[in-house]
Enzyme design. Sequence first.
Site: not given
Length: 417
Positions: A59, A104-106
């Site tokens: 994201c 962001a992040k994943g």
Amino acid sequence: MTEGGPLDNMLAQMEQAREYVDIDDGIFERLKSPERTLTVSLPVRMDDGSVEVFEGYRCQFDSARGPFKGGIRFHPTVSKEEVAALAGWMTWKTALVDLPFGGAKGGIVCQPKELSEREIEQLTRRYTEGIRRMIGPEIDIPAPDMNTDERTMAWIMDTYSMYQGYAVPEVVTGKPPEIGGTAGRVEATGRGVAVVTEETFEYLGTDLDGADVAIQGFGNVGSVTARLLDERGANVVAVSDVTGALYDPDGLDVQAVSAHVADNGGRLEGYDAEEYVTNDDLLTLDVDALIPAAIEDVVTVDVAERLQADVVVEAANGPTTFDAAAVLRERGVPVVPDILANAGGVIVSYLEWVQNSQQYSWELEEVNRDLEDRLTSAFDEMLAAYERKGIPDLRTAAYTIALERTAEAHEYRGLFP
């Protein structure tokens, strides 16, 4: 009261700060939603020859202030909603400590403890291939998070570099020093938590030396925080992991606990403690400071009503639900928000990215000094906003700074096309 998930929690925090900051309505609406979220299907050949399909996400929340920045976690609870919330928190975190990044992040939905090293490597490389069109040194720079580490970042860097045809160390941070990682990155988040805790005690007019501290979570962040607070004279009376919590009112031997965990597959169970308690018991111990350093939503309304700590320092992302925060505010228990308390990791990630971009490196002392300077400066800015604007709590004060900076970036850049 009803308590939603982490995304609802983050959006409610934004709305609460809205009335204390002058932001255009259209820009505020833009700030509430991610720019994009990618879902990837990840088939992996397992050691027994079978093929298992995992699901992963990345994201990208907001890029007004610079490239996206945020970790990658491997955990069974990873979801599209969770990575969106975490990406949002990263956006406000980088803005609060004034880094030229967005958030962001994943993550990948998996149970790493049930996978072999080879399977984790294959899963990591497959995930990297899946998101590689989204990431890059000037686009989105991943980093470690829950159940990922230096080795994971090395695999991501290598996979990305193979497609580029040359080494690209600046595509990720949190790498081993041998391939461009920076000194101090592994312990940066925990060091930052310790720095902010010390600043908090000074602000409250109490002494950290001899103060009782309970830390929920004894992974990378919790263990480093425990060690550094112990070195600063604090009395770490309780620590925990998924196997339970160790408790000694006279203070744990942090070095001995760390040695046990290192020799016991990363688990606290089996340590000869004065007493074993539950994670819930740890959260409600009568201590000077509670440091939740595990996962989101552990301090619920029920916990907040029974909590006895004098202050909460959020080492984890989103550990306190929105409704629980209201209870603590009514009870007069200050909460130092996650977007400040755990920002040490992204600060040193920024320093690593700068060093990679310049093909130059700094000594550990310089990295740690920069980390402390940026955190103490952000802490002072948060306090100034809190006291100047008549804001109800420290989290809201931190959000006003972060939202204002991000909104100003949108204002200057305008709306394309």
